[in-house]
Design a protein around this motif. Structure first.
Motif, PDB file in Angstrom:
ATOM      1  N   GLY A 133       0.819  -1.210   0.000  1.00  0.00           N
ATOM      2  CA  GLY A 133       0.000   0.000   0.000  1.00  0.00           C
ATOM      3  C   GLY A 133       0.849   1.254   0.000  1.00  0.00           C
TER       4      GLY A 133
ATOM      5  N   LEU B 192       2.185   1.911  -3.276  1.00  0.00           N
ATOM      6  CA  LEU B 192       1.135   2.160  -4.275  1.00  0.00           C
ATOM      7  C   LEU B 192       1.084   1.079  -5.353  1.00  0.00           C
ATOM      8  CD1 LEU B 192       1.829   5.991  -4.686  1.00  0.00           C
ATOM      9  CD2 LEU B 192       0.158   4.908  -3.162  1.00  0.00           C
ATOM     10  N   VAL B 193       1.415  -0.159  -4.971  1.00  0.00           N
ATOM     11  CA  VAL B 193       1.398  -1.266  -5.936  1.00  0.00           C
ATOM     12  C   VAL B 193       0.516  -2.421  -5.446  1.00  0.00           C
ATOM     13  CG1 VAL B 193       3.656  -0.719  -6.919  1.00  0.00           C
ATOM     14  CG2 VAL B 193       3.518  -2.249  -4.930  1.00  0.00           C
ATOM     15  N   SER B 194      -0.395  -2.147  -4.548  1.00  0.00           N
ATOM     16  CA  SER B 194      -1.199  -3.208  -3.946  1.00  0.00           C
ATOM     17  C   SER B 194      -2.181  -3.838  -4.920  1.00  0.00           C
ATOM     18  CB  SER B 194      -1.962  -2.664  -2.733  1.00  0.00           C
ATOM     19  OG  SER B 194      -2.793  -1.578  -3.118  1.00  0.00           O
ATOM     20  N   ASP B 195      -2.393  -3.220  -6.076  1.00  0.00           N
ATOM     21  CA  ASP B 195      -3.421  -3.677  -7.007  1.00  0.00           C
ATOM     22  C   ASP B 195      -2.987  -4.828  -7.909  1.00  0.00           C
ATOM     23  OD1 ASP B 195      -1.684  -1.592  -7.934  1.00  0.00           O
ATOM     24  OD2 ASP B 195      -2.840  -1.459  -9.780  1.00  0.00           O
TER      25      ASP B 195
ATOM     26  N   GLY C 179      -4.491   2.037  -5.124  1.00  0.00           N
ATOM     27  CA  GLY C 179      -3.454   1.438  -5.953  1.00  0.00           C
ATOM     28  C   GLY C 179      -3.877   1.347  -7.407  1.00  0.00           C
TER      29      GLY C 179
ATOM     30  N   THR D 257      -2.119   3.263 -10.689  1.00  0.00           N
ATOM     31  CA  THR D 257      -1.736   2.579 -11.919  1.00  0.00           C
ATOM     32  C   THR D 257      -2.354   3.254 -13.135  1.00  0.00           C
ATOM     33  OG1 THR D 257      -1.411   0.440 -10.838  1.00  0.00           O
ATOM     34  CG2 THR D 257      -1.886   0.402 -13.195  1.00  0.00           C
TER      35      THR D 257
END
Length: 409
Positions: free
Chosen positions: A126, A129-132, A151, A155
């Motif tokens: 999180g 910012l890459v949790s997706d 996230g 992107t």
């Protein structure tokens, strides 16, 4: 503030999206009963909550694409990506990181979730910012489910300039404005192709899948159909309608009032159809979620034509709506945690399915009041100061992108 600079209709959509999400979670989490005498109509929010997220994505795509379309229209190079990144980071990261960190600490210190490697991994994803990109991190913290979308939105912030890089290269040979808009359809097609590949090639283990197994089970139920590319496809339709608005911006006529009303009616009809079907995720074309492409197209059209209206835009973006829109990000990232805290320390029976109408109203008012208070404080003391700092930094940066930062807040 100048009415034209506010992009009439944008604040209305932002405020509505916020309310849809908040009431969805209130109905979902607080023992709501459809048998409530005066509140039975609220059951619609139990189904359409995800559409609020889609509305945010369409709006973001619409607003953030406009400077790129304006540059294309003027025959200028692509806008500064440094300024673009600075603005996005200043607007999103401080408030999100604060809500994420507070939730993370409360999850183990107050609510008793085990502070294990998985909890740290999700929190780290999180923060970065890459949790997706994987179901294990899709929900970066426990307790505060709505943080999942940040996230995905980041992107989309990255993918949009890549799409415009392709459009700007092709635009050297294509000067017609409508033809340039058509080039963006190719970007949407690429997003849908990437979504199809992701949905068909990525395997998600189905052990303990489903919302009855908590947020991690819910993540398994969502992915791979809800993925960075499917969410970007929604965002990209908003970007397309942003280009349409740039080409309509010089006009103002009562005809646009009629078009705005028709687009609002189409949006409402789409939402109603989702409610009748009863699917929260509303998977549609190619299994893209949230009534794709009909909801994004209807809402994007409304955003494109409303700034050219004579009356409708002014009525929609009234003072109360503008205030709610201004603090909507804070409401979004804090309201679910407010529900959990109130249920734990004030009204424990809220989450026990008590189906008490008075209790539901009391709890709802408490959640809304606390969420607005925190969101207002966050905006004044954290978000706005960082935005102002970023504006000051921009003034020291050459080749600035001179566009409306206020419309992107």
């Amino acid at each position: 503030m100048d009415v034209d600079r506010r992009l009439l209709g944008a604040d209305f959509v932002r405020a509505c999206a916020c309310l849809v999400v908040v009431f969805h979670h209130l109905v979902q989490r607080m023992g709501f009963s459809a048998d409530f005498t005066y509140l039975g109509w609220l059951q619609i929010f139990g189904v359409i909550g995800g559409l609020g997220v889609a509305m945010f994505f369409v709006l973001s795509g619409f607003l953030l694409a406009r400077p790129f379309w304006q540059a294309l229209e003027r025959g200028e190079p692509m806008p500064s990506l440094k300024v673009y990144a600075l603005r996005r980071g200043a607007r999103i990261i401080p408030g999100f990181w604060l809500a994420l960190t507070v939730t993370f600490v409360l999850s183990f210190a107050v609510f008793g979730f085990p502070l294990d490697g998985w909890l740290w991994l999700r929190y780290g994803a999180g923060l970065l910012l890459v949790s997706d990109w994987h179901w294990t991190t899709l929900f970066p913290v426990e307790l505060n489910g709505p943080l999942w979308s940040i996230g995905f939105e980041v992107t989309a912030y990255v993918l949009m300039p890549l799409g415009f890089w392709l459009v700007f290269r092709a635009a050297r040979r294509v000067r017609n404005g409508l033809a340039q808009l058509a080039l963006w359809l190719g970007v949407i097609a690429l997003a849908l192709g990437a979504h199809w590949l992701f949905a068909n090639l990525v395997q998600v283990d189905q052990v303990n899948a489903g919302w009855d197994h908590g947020l991690q089970g819910g993540a398994k139920a969502w992915m791979p159909r809800i993925n960075p590319f499917s969410m970007f496809a929604i965002f990209a339709i908003g970007a397309l309608t942003g280009g349409l608005q740039v080409r309509l911006a010089r006009y103002r006529h009562g005809l646009f009032d009629a078009l705005a009303l028709l687009a609002l009616m189409a949006t409402g009809w789409t939402i109603w159809q989702v409610f009748l079907v009863g699917s929260v995720e509303s998977f549609a074309f190619l299994d893209v979620p949230y009534a794709f492409p009909w909801l994004p197209l209807a809402l994007g059209t409304m955003l494109a034509v409303t700034p050219s209206t004579v009356l409708i835009g002014l009525l929609l973006d009234n003072r109360a709506v503008r205030y709610l829109a201004q603090i909507s990000f804070g409401i979004y990232v804090w309201h679910y945690l407010a529900i959990e805290l109130i249920a734990k320390f004030v009204f424990p029976q809220l989450l026990l399915g008590a189906h008490d109408q008075t209790l539901f109203i009391t709890g709802t008012l408490a959640v809304i009041a606390i969420s607005i208070f925190i969101a207002d404080l966050s905006y004044r003391k954290l978000e706005r100061p960082v935005i102002n700092w970023a504006r000051g930094l921009e003034k020291k940066t050459p080749h600035l992108l001179r566009t409306n930062l206020a419309a992107e807040r």
